[in-house]
Design an enzyme around this catalytic site. Structure first.
Site, PDB file in Angstrom:
ATOM      1  N   GLY A   1       1.325  13.855  -5.879  1.00 19.72           N
ATOM      2  CA  GLY A   1       0.907  13.114  -7.059  1.00 19.72           C
ATOM      3  C   GLY A   1      -0.582  13.325  -7.337  1.00 19.72           C
ATOM      4  O   GLY A   1      -1.289  13.983  -6.569  1.00 19.72           O
TER       5      GLY A   1
ATOM      6  N   THR B   1       6.022   6.048 -11.140  1.00 22.20           N
ATOM      7  CA  THR B   1       4.902   5.673 -12.017  1.00 22.20           C
ATOM      8  C   THR B   1       5.227   5.736 -13.513  1.00 22.20           C
ATOM      9  O   THR B   1       4.381   5.368 -14.320  1.00 22.20           O
ATOM     10  CB  THR B   1       3.668   6.567 -11.744  1.00 22.20           C
ATOM     11  OG1 THR B   1       4.062   7.927 -11.861  1.00 22.20           O
ATOM     12  CG2 THR B   1       3.094   6.326 -10.370  1.00 22.20           C
TER      13      THR B   1
ATOM     14  N   TYR C   1       7.975  -1.951 -14.596  1.00 16.56           N
ATOM     15  CA  TYR C   1       7.022  -1.261 -13.721  1.00 16.56           C
ATOM     16  C   TYR C   1       6.034  -2.276 -13.138  1.00 16.56           C
ATOM     17  O   TYR C   1       5.795  -2.308 -11.927  1.00 16.56           O
ATOM     18  CB  TYR C   1       6.283  -0.175 -14.508  1.00 16.56           C
ATOM     19  CG  TYR C   1       5.135   0.458 -13.754  1.00 16.56           C
ATOM     20  CD1 TYR C   1       5.369   1.355 -12.721  1.00 16.56           C
ATOM     21  CD2 TYR C   1       3.813   0.146 -14.078  1.00 16.56           C
ATOM     22  CE1 TYR C   1       4.311   1.934 -12.018  1.00 16.56           C
ATOM     23  CE2 TYR C   1       2.747   0.721 -13.386  1.00 16.56           C
ATOM     24  CZ  TYR C   1       3.007   1.606 -12.361  1.00 16.56           C
ATOM     25  OH  TYR C   1       1.953   2.171 -11.664  1.00 16.56           O
TER      26      TYR C   1
ATOM     27  N   LYS D   1       5.440  -3.262  -9.231  1.00 13.05           N
ATOM     28  CA  LYS D   1       4.145  -3.082  -8.557  1.00 13.05           C
ATOM     29  C   LYS D   1       3.654  -4.414  -7.979  1.00 13.05           C
ATOM     30  O   LYS D   1       3.057  -4.451  -6.908  1.00 13.05           O
ATOM     31  CB  LYS D   1       3.100  -2.496  -9.530  1.00 13.05           C
ATOM     32  CG  LYS D   1       3.377  -1.070  -9.983  1.00 13.05           C
ATOM     33  CD  LYS D   1       3.488  -0.068  -8.836  1.00 13.05           C
ATOM     34  CE  LYS D   1       2.180   0.200  -8.123  1.00 13.05           C
ATOM     35  NZ  LYS D   1       2.344   1.250  -7.065  1.00 13.05           N
TER      36      LYS D   1
HETATM   37  N1  LIG Z   1      -0.948   6.806 -13.059  1.00 12.53           N
HETATM   38  C1  LIG Z   1      -1.557   5.688 -13.446  1.00 12.53           C
HETATM   39  O1  LIG Z   1      -2.090   5.602 -14.557  1.00 12.53           O
HETATM   40  C2  LIG Z   1      -1.645   4.498 -12.514  1.00 12.53           C
HETATM   41  C3  LIG Z   1      -2.297   3.325 -12.948  1.00 12.53           C
HETATM   42  C4  LIG Z   1      -2.412   2.243 -12.052  1.00 12.53           C
HETATM   43  C5  LIG Z   1      -1.882   2.337 -10.779  1.00 12.53           C
HETATM   44  N2  LIG Z   1      -1.240   3.478 -10.395  1.00 12.53           N
HETATM   45  C6  LIG Z   1      -0.720   3.558  -9.036  1.00 12.53           C
HETATM   46  O2  LIG Z   1      -1.512   4.481  -8.299  1.00 12.53           O
HETATM   47  C7  LIG Z   1      -0.699   5.174  -7.342  1.00 12.53           C
HETATM   48  C8  LIG Z   1      -0.850   6.676  -7.504  1.00 12.53           C
HETATM   49  O3  LIG Z   1      -0.484   7.037  -8.833  1.00 12.53           O
HETATM   50  P1  LIG Z   1      -0.502   8.564  -9.352  1.00 12.53           P
HETATM   51  O4  LIG Z   1      -1.014   8.552 -10.736  1.00 12.53           O
HETATM   52  O5  LIG Z   1      -1.097   9.443  -8.328  1.00 12.53           O
HETATM   53  O6  LIG Z   1       1.084   8.806  -9.425  1.00 12.53           O
HETATM   54  P2  LIG Z   1       1.872  10.195  -9.578  1.00 12.53           P
HETATM   55  O7  LIG Z   1       0.956  11.298  -9.951  1.00 12.53           O
HETATM   56  O8  LIG Z   1       3.047   9.895 -10.443  1.00 12.53           O
HETATM   57  O9  LIG Z   1       2.354  10.466  -8.077  1.00 12.53           O
HETATM   58  C9  LIG Z   1       3.308   9.650  -7.471  1.00 12.53           C
HETATM   59  C10 LIG Z   1       3.991  10.488  -6.430  1.00 12.53           C
HETATM   60  O10 LIG Z   1       5.015   9.684  -5.813  1.00 12.53           O
HETATM   61  C11 LIG Z   1       6.166  10.486  -5.644  1.00 12.53           C
HETATM   62  N3  LIG Z   1       7.398   9.718  -5.586  1.00 12.53           N
HETATM   63  C12 LIG Z   1       8.093   9.162  -6.593  1.00 12.53           C
HETATM   64  N4  LIG Z   1       9.231   8.616  -6.134  1.00 12.53           N
HETATM   65  C13 LIG Z   1       9.241   8.840  -4.796  1.00 12.53           C
HETATM   66  C14 LIG Z   1      10.156   8.541  -3.765  1.00 12.53           C
HETATM   67  N5  LIG Z   1      11.317   7.913  -4.016  1.00 12.53           N
HETATM   68  N6  LIG Z   1       9.867   8.912  -2.510  1.00 12.53           N
HETATM   69  C15 LIG Z   1       8.716   9.584  -2.226  1.00 12.53           C
HETATM   70  N7  LIG Z   1       7.811   9.914  -3.174  1.00 12.53           N
HETATM   71  C16 LIG Z   1       8.081   9.537  -4.438  1.00 12.53           C
HETATM   72  C17 LIG Z   1       6.178  11.382  -6.866  1.00 12.53           C
HETATM   73  O11 LIG Z   1       6.992  12.505  -6.632  1.00 12.53           O
HETATM   74  P3  LIG Z   1       7.859  13.099  -7.873  1.00 12.53           P
HETATM   75  O12 LIG Z   1       6.865  13.433  -8.946  1.00 12.53           O
HETATM   76  O13 LIG Z   1       8.511  14.278  -7.237  1.00 12.53           O
HETATM   77  O14 LIG Z   1       8.806  12.023  -8.286  1.00 12.53           O
HETATM   78  C18 LIG Z   1       4.702  11.723  -7.009  1.00 12.53           C
HETATM   79  O15 LIG Z   1       4.369  12.868  -6.259  1.00 12.53           O
HETATM   80  C19 LIG Z   1       0.712   4.640  -7.522  1.00 12.53           C
HETATM   81  O16 LIG Z   1       0.929   3.577  -6.644  1.00 12.53           O
HETATM   82  C20 LIG Z   1       0.692   4.098  -8.939  1.00 12.53           C
HETATM   83  O17 LIG Z   1       1.671   3.084  -9.142  1.00 12.53           O
HETATM   84  C21 LIG Z   1      -1.115   4.562 -11.224  1.00 12.53           C
END
Ligand SMILES: NC(=O)c1ccc[n+]([C@@H]2O[C@H](COP(=O)([O-])OP(=O)(O)OC[C@H]3O[C@@H](n4cnc5c(N)ncnc54)[C@H](OP(=O)(O)O)[C@@H]3O)[C@@H](O)[C@H]2O)c1
Length: 302
Positions: free
Chosen positions: A12, A63, A126, A130
């Site tokens: 991610g 996400t 979502y 969370k």
């Molecule tokens: N993105 C945002 O704007 C945002 C905002 C606030 C908080 N957050 C939080 O910050 C954290 C990091 O976010 P990010 O933006 O880095 O997210 P991201 O780029 O979507 O990465 C999330 C990773 O988790 C993996 N994943 C999904 N389902 C899974 C499962 N069942 N088992 C194992 N891995 C799994 C995904 O793999 P696949 O792609 O192969 O599914 C992806 O590699 C998360 O906790 C998110 O909720 C994100």
């Protein structure tokens, strides 16, 4: 013996940056979904048993706000239950758990930035998943750091910033929501702050400030202002785009089709993090400019 750090969510946006930022602190093992799927509790237990980590950093999550709305059970499993199970597994080894939550735990009705003690009231599936995750982590392991963050972008992976960049290459004008505000926050910054906090934890000493913290870049913008800034700076960085800020039309959320409601105010007050860890949150524009320059640089090398 060097410290063992286990990172979930390797592929991610944040996972990618954590592999870099945590590397100086010990032996980092980063796993993706193919090695450990959070859907299955047994895979989590097996992974922790095998790796014997001193620190677990969970950057894996479902996400997509739309997908969470369509599959509430799956979102709750991955973002809620699995987070709690990981925290419990960490606790069983007296390991630190680091977990990430979201601005979407709030309903956005507050006129000012949210502080940690504000009452969560998520508007969508979502956000509810969370919130369940952060509560489970806090309940299962007193040695936790939960960072609530917002509007993440990275040089790699999918994000609003990268979607806008793609759309700016097309001839059609863009319509972007202008009544939701938040702080675009770089995955690199979140990963760096995580490493600073973990380094302090590993250094030992009594009174480590475990807990829940808001972690976001300074300042705020609407999605529309953010998109306009990307258009302006992408051109300066030399990225191949055709549209200009004038081609980006502001629209209210009510005119933007979506299955999930989103908070109008996503701003997070980072004062607690600054006071407890001496962290300075840089202006969001600095991080976005830097990421665009990195993207332009890697294109030039390609
Ligand atoms: N993105 C945002 O704007 C945002 C905002 C606030 C908080 N957050 C939080 O910050 C954290 C990091 O976010 P990010 O933006 O880095 O997210 P991201 O780029 O979507 O990465 C999330 C990773 O988790 C993996 N994943 C999904 N389902 C899974 C499962 N069942 N088992 C194992 N891995 C799994 C995904 O793999 P696949 O792609 O192969 O599914 C992806 O590699 C998360 O906790 C998110 O909720 C994100």
């Amino acid at each position: 013996m060097s410290t063992k750090i286990l990172v979930l969510g390797r592929d991610g946006q944040l996972g990618f940056e954590l592999r870099r930022s945590l590397a100086p602190l010990g032996n980092v093992t980063a796993v993706g979904k193919s090695e450990c799927d959070l859907t299955y509790p047994l895979q989590l237990a097996r992974l922790v048993r095998r790796e014997k980590p001193d620190v677990i950093v969970n950057a894996a999550a479902l996400t997509s706000v739309e997908r969470a709305e369509e599959d509430v059970v799956r979102a709750m499993r991955i973002n809620g239950e699995a987070a709690g199970e990981l925290a419990a597994l960490a606790a069983s080894r007296s390991a630190l758990i680091v977990h990430y939550s979201s601005d979407y735990v709030f309903d956005g009705a507050k006129p000012d930035p949210y502080v940690e003690s504000d009452r969560p009231a998520p508007l969508n599936a979502y956000g509810r998943s969370k919130l369940a995750g952060e509560r489970a982590v806090r309940a299962m392991n007193p040695a936790h750091l939960v960072f609530r963050t917002s509007w993440i972008y990275g040089v790699f992976g999918s994000s609003f910033l990268r979607s806008v960049l793609m759309a700016l290459r097309q001839p059609e004008p863009l319509r972007v929501v202008s009544d939701q505000r938040g702080a675009p926050t770089g995955a690199a910054f979140i990963a760096d702050v995580t490493a600073l906090a973990v380094a302090r934890y590993l250094h030992g000493g009594a009174g480590f400030p475990f807990g829940l913290y808001h972690l976001a870049a300074a300042g705020h913008a609407s999605w529309h202002e953010y998109a306009c800034y990307v258009a302006e700076q992408a051109r300066i960085a030399g990225l191949p785009i055709t549209l200009t800020p004038a081609d980006i039309q502001p629209v209210p959320s009510s005119e933007y089709p979506s299955t999930a409601r989103r908070p109008l105010n996503s701003c997070l007050d980072t004062g607690l993090l600054e006071r407890q860890f001496g962290i300075h949150a840089p202006p969001w524009r600095d991080g976005v400019r830097h990421a665009l320059a990195a993207m332009a640089g890697s294109r030039n090398l390609a």
